[in-house]
Every structure is written in structure tokens, then in C-alpha cells.
Design a protein around this motif. Structure first.
Motif, short mmCIF file in Angstrom:
data_model
loop_
_atom_site.label_atom_id
_atom_site.label_comp_id
_atom_site.label_asym_id
_atom_site.label_seq_id
_atom_site.Cartn_x
_atom_site.Cartn_y
_atom_site.Cartn_z
N ARG A 562 13.95 69.60 43.90
CA ARG A 562 14.55 68.27 43.92
C ARG A 562 15.42 68.02 42.70
NH1 ARG A 562 14.94 66.51 48.52
NH2 ARG A 562 15.08 64.37 47.73
N ILE A 563 15.82 69.08 42.00
CA ILE A 563 16.65 68.93 40.80
C ILE A 563 18.03 69.51 41.08
CG2 ILE A 563 16.95 69.68 38.41
CD1 ILE A 563 13.96 69.56 38.07
N GLY A 564 19.06 68.80 40.62
CA GLY A 564 20.42 69.24 40.84
C GLY A 564 21.06 68.53 42.01
N PRO A 565 22.29 68.89 42.37
CA PRO A 565 22.97 68.26 43.51
C PRO A 565 22.14 68.36 44.78
CG PRO A 565 24.50 69.62 42.25
CD PRO A 565 23.14 69.89 41.70
N GLN A 566 22.06 67.25 45.53
CA GLN A 566 21.20 67.18 46.71
C GLN A 566 22.04 66.97 47.98
OE1 GLN A 566 17.53 67.35 46.47
NE2 GLN A 566 18.31 68.17 44.53
N GLY A 567 21.48 67.45 49.09
CA GLY A 567 22.09 67.27 50.40
C GLY A 567 21.17 67.83 51.45
N ASN A 568 21.20 67.25 52.63
CA ASN A 568 20.35 67.71 53.72
C ASN A 568 18.87 67.71 53.32
OD1 ASN A 568 22.99 69.73 53.74
ND2 ASN A 568 22.58 68.73 55.70
N ASN A 569 18.47 66.71 52.53
CA ASN A 569 17.07 66.54 52.11
C ASN A 569 16.55 67.67 51.23
OD1 ASN A 569 16.75 64.10 53.60
ND2 ASN A 569 16.52 65.33 55.47
N SER A 570 17.44 68.38 50.59
CA SER A 570 17.02 69.44 49.66
C SER A 570 18.17 69.74 48.71
CB SER A 570 16.61 70.71 50.42
OG SER A 570 17.72 71.25 51.10
N SER A 571 17.90 70.59 47.73
CA SER A 571 18.92 70.95 46.75
C SER A 571 19.99 71.82 47.40
CB SER A 571 18.29 71.70 45.58
OG SER A 571 19.27 72.17 44.69
N ILE A 572 21.24 71.50 47.15
CA ILE A 572 22.32 72.34 47.63
C ILE A 572 22.81 73.29 46.54
CG2 ILE A 572 23.06 70.60 49.28
CD1 ILE A 572 25.36 69.92 47.37
N GLY A 573 22.15 73.25 45.38
CA GLY A 573 22.51 74.15 44.30
C GLY A 573 23.68 73.64 43.48
N GLY A 574 23.92 74.31 42.38
CA GLY A 574 25.01 73.94 41.51
C GLY A 574 25.70 75.17 40.96
N ARG A 575 26.78 74.95 40.22
CA ARG A 575 27.52 76.07 39.64
C ARG A 575 27.34 76.18 38.13
NH1 ARG A 575 33.05 75.17 40.35
NH2 ARG A 575 32.62 72.99 40.81
N PHE A 576 26.58 75.21 37.55
CA PHE A 576 26.30 75.27 36.11
C PHE A 576 24.82 75.05 35.90
CE2 PHE A 576 25.93 73.13 31.92
CZ PHE A 576 26.35 74.19 31.14
N LEU A 577 24.15 76.02 35.33
CA LEU A 577 22.71 75.96 35.05
C LEU A 577 22.50 76.15 33.56
CD1 LEU A 577 19.86 77.68 37.06
CD2 LEU A 577 19.91 77.84 34.58
N LEU A 578 21.70 75.29 32.99
CA LEU A 578 21.39 75.36 31.56
C LEU A 578 19.88 75.24 31.38
CD1 LEU A 578 22.36 75.33 28.56
CD2 LEU A 578 22.46 72.83 28.75
N ALA A 579 19.29 76.16 30.63
CA ALA A 579 17.84 76.14 30.42
C ALA A 579 17.50 76.67 29.04
CB ALA A 579 17.13 76.97 31.49
N ALA A 580 16.44 76.13 28.46
CA ALA A 580 15.93 76.61 27.17
C ALA A 580 14.44 76.32 27.12
CB ALA A 580 16.65 75.93 26.00
N SER A 581 13.71 77.14 26.39
CA SER A 581 12.27 76.91 26.26
C SER A 581 11.79 77.46 24.93
CB SER A 581 11.49 77.56 27.41
OG SER A 581 11.52 78.97 27.31
N ALA A 582 10.66 76.94 24.47
CA ALA A 582 10.00 77.43 23.27
C ALA A 582 8.52 77.59 23.59
CB ALA A 582 10.19 76.46 22.10
#
Length: 663
Positions: A562-582
Motif C-alpha cells: 500500500r506504499i507508493g503510487p496506487q491504482g486498481n486497489n493495489s500499488s502500481i509501482g514507481g520509478r524512484f525508490l529510496l531506502a535506508a536502514s540502521a
């Protein structure tokens, strides 16, 4: 204590050839030995009484009556004479603790002589590492408190003055560059004196000689203490011994892996002059392999000028066999099978077969990897893959696609840490319901619009040729559960001439590992990654089926569907992903001590349609925190995590507990 443990303290035994004779002083000896044993084990109020019973034939029975009492617990622990450091800071160095609920539960408040001596040594080292080399422990008094059966500990010290480093001299028959010597020194003149720094410098000087081939070199250190100026001058004298050649290299512990496969990882070779630097890097290369858990080197001197080196390795499981099943409202029932065969027939080659099926698609991919196909260490990887979507009566299924392809990549070392990737890939994609997609005129959902525009532009079938290039950096100390080093990767896939669509995909990731200063068992890991894709050229459209989805492993605690661009009751994905963790983790000291690790994490991640959308809505970046446990079993790795949102939106779906097979 068990009776057998107590009788083992004595030379006296029951009748037999090796028995001792009993005399009138034996009963006192027995009592003294027992009393000493009990006091060493903190039973200060114990007592032992010896009774002898005469028997016929010049024999006696020896009966020992013992009153053990209770172990002495520490009622008070005081340090006197300290001025520079606070008493609480000093007593915190001790393993022994005064009575308390937690200390009593773990028996840390029971006095033990051996532990007490270790605590005194830690006290000395604490002062010595801070320049107080004239510290004296004047007195140590351990008193038994008869009214409580406990003990009171009083320690009287004299701290003395703080000393600093003076000058140092290095004498050696072997010529060594002065800049290398200066760079190896962990201290400068005038800095507070530290015994650890002296030992570190001694080892670094010895390493300089070992890298020159003097494998058995030694460094002697002489301290000259200037009490008037409060300085410590140091003389380092090298004893280089002889120049040493590597005679023979062997391996033990490799019941599956062929010797020649392991030899390909070595930089140090037979017949050449010994080098500690080459030996250390050879160990690092061995440890980075997924088919080895550990590698150690043992040096054996042969004669005066030769050395044999034996590498003792511990092999990991020869592969993984992972089975997964699940259900979601988006894809229904799913099943996956991943068979990874490491080190096939001991050759070092890997074979990975990955199959998955769900209500939406079937997917299979086979990858064959050949490390070190040349003496320079080039790795070749070949893959074939197929994806088949399953159309049904849902609107979104009209976007189903069948894909087949093949990929060939090479990884070419540049130096010890850097390497570059190069390769090519071909993929053929077919839109299963092309006519229905292009005929759709009343599409309202974003995903429907994306697929219709793409189908109208490129037709029912698309052939895509990729050029793959990238660079990698790896300074990790080992492949499994690294504790130190950096791993980074930049990868770019660009469509080549002859492709129907024109676009690129870029991937940048990095992992940093560092032991935490207060306890080396704790390891800090910082990870990040960026993915970006876009079309290029006039009128080009980016493929809707190449858009990124956010994996749950990058944002624990959230339902990432449920994160990012949505459509058809689900995520349709995106072209820019950013992630970081510690993460900060340590071994949990269960099983073999290394297979189970646990710790804390903080994740942040987001998914946007483009970089411009990221600039306009950075508040969509999610943040979570929680705890995790990683278990490396002989068959497959398991990760359990529990996270909760730190930065979220009311409409976000949470998935606090997650279970994942594979790291």
C-alpha cells in the motif's frame, strides 16, 4: 560439592597398590585442604572435622564431617585513595558486585578469589591505559561479616601522577622507510601514555618486517621512565631473524571443496617470499566465499628459512532449499521454491533454480555462476528466465504479460576491493490481451492508462536488448555476518539499438559495518539504496511492467503493498525508490554462538513515480523501528522482526510482525 570432586583433592586413597599410608598428621592435612578449597569458592564460614575409626589389620576409616554453610555474598565494595577517577566508575569495572536483586539472581554478588584477582587486574589496566603507570594497590582487605555471613571488600590504592609519551627510537638491521614507521605509530609525543598503544605499535613494526619476508621477526620494547618530566621514552629493537620462503601450502577441513578451488582465492603462493599482507588478504578472500563459514591460517617453521602454511577452513552448507507459501488479497495463494546449490561437486560453481507461482503468474529462473574462470579472478554468470502471467476475469489481468529471456554477465577485478561488471541481456515480452487493452477507452485507473499508452506505442510484442555495466567495491571481512568493512555497488541497465523501447534502470546500494566501540560483539550496520528508471528519446514511454515495488524487507513494520503510487486497489509501482536502514546487532550466544543474532533496527523507505514527485512529496517517506532476530540454520536462513511506525500516514496499513526466509 559432589563427594567425588572433594576426594579428588587428596593423594590419600582407599586400599590399593598406589595408596598412601595414614599417619597422625593426615587428619589435619585433610581439614586444611578442604577449608582452603571452600574458602576459594566463597564458603568462608565452612568447617571440616576429620574423624578416624580404627579397623582390624592395621586399617582405619576416615570420616570427614563438613558444614558448608552459605556462599559469602558481597555486602560492601569500597576503593580508597582514588582522586582522579570516581569510585563508582572504578567499581563498575569489576565483575563482582554488591548484593542486589539482579546481582543476586545472576550470582554476581558471590565472592570468588579468582574473579577478584581478575577485577584487580582490570583496575590496574584502567589506570595504565590512562597514563597512571605508577599506580599501586597498597592493600586489599576481604573481611568476613559474621553477622550476615557476607564479606566486605576494601581496596587501598595510590594513583600517582599521569605520564605521557616521550620520544621513541626504532633500530633494525632491515631498512624500513621512515614514513612507514611514522604512519604505523598510534601515538605522538606528548600524548597520554597507553600500554595498548605501545603494544599496537610493536605489532605494527613486526608487521612491517613480516611483509618484507621476515616471518619470524620479533620486536623488543624497552621503557625509559622519566619521573621528573613525567615522560616515557621507548626503544624498539627489531630482531628480524631470517628471510623466509613459503615452502608448502595445505588445506584442512574441506571435505567437499577441492583444494584447487581454494587455491584460486590465495594471493600468497608457494615458492615466493613470505608476506603477511598477502596472507591476510588470502584469508579475507576465503572468508568472503559463501561456501565457507570460516578460515584460519597456521604457520609452521621448516628449518631456518622456510615456512609451511596450512589453511583450516570450515565449510558451510552446500546450498539452500527454500519453500514458501502465502496468501494476499492482491495475488491470492502463492508458492515459491528456491534451490541454490553452492560449490557444485566442490568446483566452486553455483547453480540457482528459482520457481514461484501465484494466482497472477508463474516464474522460473535458472542461474549458473562460475567464479575465477581466469587466474585474474573473473566471474561469469549465465541466466535464463521465463515469466507467464495468468489472465482471469479481473480488469487488471488484462495487463498480463509473458516474458522470456537470457542474461550473461562478467565481474572483472580491478584490484583487491574494486571490480566492474559488464554484460548483456535479451528479453521478449508479449501482451496477452493486446486487443482488449488498446480498445479500452474509458480507463480511469492509473495502471490501465499506463498499459494502454504503452501498448499503443509499441504493439503486442516487444524485444529488448540490454547493455549491463557497473562497478563494485567490497572490503568486508567475510561473507557471512560481516563485522567490518564496506560493500557498495552501482549498476546500470540500458536498452541497446534494436530494442523496441528506449529506457534505462540505475541501481546504487551500499552497506557499512563497524564494531561498536564499547563492545566489539555489537556490530553497527548502515545500509542504503536508490533505484531510478526512466525512458529516453522523443516520444518514448517507460514500460509499466518494469516499475519498482517496495520489498517488505526494506521497510519492516509496514504493509508495503500500500506504499507508493496506487491504482486498481493495489500499488502500481514507481520509478524512484529510496531506502535506508540502521541496525545494531550481536550474537545471542545460543546454539553455536554465531548462528543466531539479534538487535534493533530503524528503517526508512519510500516509492515515488519520479524524482520530481519525490521533491514535491518527501513527506511520503516512511520510517519504522523495532527488533529482529536472524537465524542461520544448516538448511536456510530465517529472519523474524517486529516493527512499529515512527513516521506514517493514517491510511497506511501496518504489518508489525514479519517472517522471512533468506537474508
Amino acid at each position: 560439592f559432589d563427594e567425588d570432586d572433594l576426594t579428588d583433592l587428596f593423594e590419600l586413597r582407599t586400599e590399593g597398590i598406589i595408596n598412601s599410608f595414614f599417619d597422625r598428621d593426615t587428619d589435619d592435612t585433610i581439614a586444611n585442604i578442604l577449608n582452603s578449597f571452600y574458602r576459594q569458592n566463597s564458603y568462608f564460614l565452612s568447617s571440616a572435622q576429620v574423624v578416624t575409626v580404627p579397623l582390624e589389620s592395621n586399617r582405619v576409616d576416615v570420616v570427614v564431617v563438613i558444614n558448608e554453610g552459605e556462599p559469602a555474598r558481597i555486602g560492601s565494595l569500597n576503593i580508597h585513595g582514588n582522586v582522579v577517577f570516581d569510585e563508582d566508575d572504578l567499581t563498575d569495572l569489576f565483575e563482582l558486585r554488591t548484593e542486589g536483586i539482579i546481582n543476586s539472581f545472576f550470582d554476581r554478588d558471590i565472592f570468588k578469589q579468582e574473579t577478584f584477582e581478575g577485577d584487580l587486574e582490570r583496575l590496574r589496566q584502567y589506570y595504565f591505559e590512562r597514563g597512571y603507570i605508577r599506580l599501586q594497590i597498597i592493600a586489599q582487605d576481604v573481611r568476613v561479616l559474621s553477622e550476615t555471613s557476607g564479606v566486605a571488600i576494601d581496596i587501598l590504592i595510590s594513583e600517582g601522577a599521569q605520564y605521557r609519551f616521550g620520544e621513541y627510537q626504532f633500530a633494525s638491521e632491515v631498512e624500513i622507510d621512515e614514513k612507514a614507521i611514522a604512519a604505523a605509530a598510534p601515538f605522538v609525543e606528548g600524548e597520554v601514555y597507553s600500554e595498548k598503544s605501545v603494544e599496537d605499535f610493536r605489532q605494527e613494526l613486526r608487521l612491517l618486517l613480516r611483509n618484507r619476508g621476515y616471518a619470524f621477526a620479533q620486536i623488543e620494547v624497552t621503557e625509559q621512565i622519566d619521573d621528573e618530566r613525567l615522560l616515557v621514552n621507548l626503544d624498539f629493537d627489531a630482531i628480524p631473524d631470517r628471510l623466509v620462503e613459503v615452502r608448502k601450502i595445505g588445506f584442512t577441513g574441506n571435505s567437499q571443496t577441492r583444494d584447487e578451488v581454494l587455491r584460486r582465492q590465495l594471493e600468497i603462493l608457494e615458492g615466493e617470499v613470505f608476506s603477511q599482507e598477502k596472507l591476510d588478504y588470502s584469508l579475507v578472500r576465503l572468508r568472503r566465499n559463501q561456501y565457507l563459514n570460516q578460515a584460519q591460517a597456521v604457520e609452521n617453521r621448516v628449518g631456518e628459512d622456510q615456512v609451511d602454511i596450512n589453511f583450516d577452513v570450515t565449510e558451510s552448507s552446500r546450498g539452500t532449499f527454500l519453500i514458501g507459501a502465502g496468501y494476499s488479497n492482491a495475488s491470492g495463494v502463492s508458492f515459491s521454491l528456491d534451490i541454490l546449490r553452492n560449490n557444485i561437486f566442490g568446483t566452486g560453481n553455483d547453480l540457482d533454480v528459482n520457481f514461484s507461482t501465484s494466482d497472477d503468474e508463474n516464474k522460473i529462473e535458472l542461474t549458473f555462476t562460475q567464479p575465477n574462470i581466469t587466474d585474474s579472478g573473473i566471474t561469469r554468470s549465465f541466466s535464463v528466465f521465463s515469466t507467464n502471467d495468468k489472465p482471469d476475469n479481473n480488469v487488471t489481468s488484462e495487463n498480463s504479460i509473458d516474458r522470456i529471456g537470457t542474461r550473461l554477465t562478467y565481474n572483472v577485478p580491478v584490484d583487491r576491493n574494486w571490480s566492474w561488471d559488464a554484460g548483456a541481456e535479451f528479453e521478449r515480452a508479449k501482451l496477452n490481451r493486446f486487443n482488449e487493452i488498446v480498445a479500452r477507452e474509458d480507463a480511469t485507473e492509473p495502471f490501465d492508462n499506463l498499459s494502454r499508452e504503452y501498448a499503443e506505442r509499441y504493439g503486442e510484442r516487444q524485444d529488448t536488448y540490454y547493455v549491463i555495466t557497473g562497478v563494485r567495491y567490497n572490503s568486508l571481512d567475510r561473507g557471512f555476518d560481516p563485522s567490518e568493512g564496506i560493500s557498495a555497488r552501482l549498476n546500470v541497465r540500458t536498452t541497446a539499438p534494436g530494442s523496441d523501447a528506449k529506457y534505462y534502470q540505475a541501481f546504487l546500494s551500499g552497506d557499512f559495518y563497524q564494531p561498536v566501540e564499547f563492545d566489539a560483539e555489537y556490530v553497527l550496520k548502515i545500509s542504503s539504496q536508490i533505484r531510478y528508471s526512466d525512458s529516453y528519446g522523443s516520444g518514448e514511454i517507460f514500460p509499466f511492467y518494469k516499475r519498482y515495488l517496495l520489498p517488505s524487507s526494506l521497510l519492516r513494520g509496514f504493509d508495503t503493498d500500500r506504499i507508493g503510487p496506487q491504482g486498481n486497489n493495489s500499488s502500481i509501482g514507481g520509478r524512484f525508490l529510496l531506502a535506508a536502514s540502521a541496525e545494531i546487532a550481536r550474537p545471542l550466544n545460543v546454539l553455536d554462538g554465531e548462528s543466531v543474532r539479534g538487535g534493533l533496527f530503524v528503517d526508512s523507505a519510500g516509492l515515488w513515480d519520479s524524482f520530481d514527485h519525490f521533491n514535491d512529496s518527501r513527506d511520503l517517506l516512511k520510517v519504522s523501528a523495532g527488533v529482529f532476530v536472524k537465524v542461520r540454520t544448516p538448511i536456510f536462513p530465517i529472519v523474524l522482526s517486529y516493527g512499529f511506525p515512527v513516521r506514517s500516514k493514517p491510511e497506511d496499513n501496518l504489518q508489525k510482525f514479519q517472517f522471512r526466509v533468506g537474508f
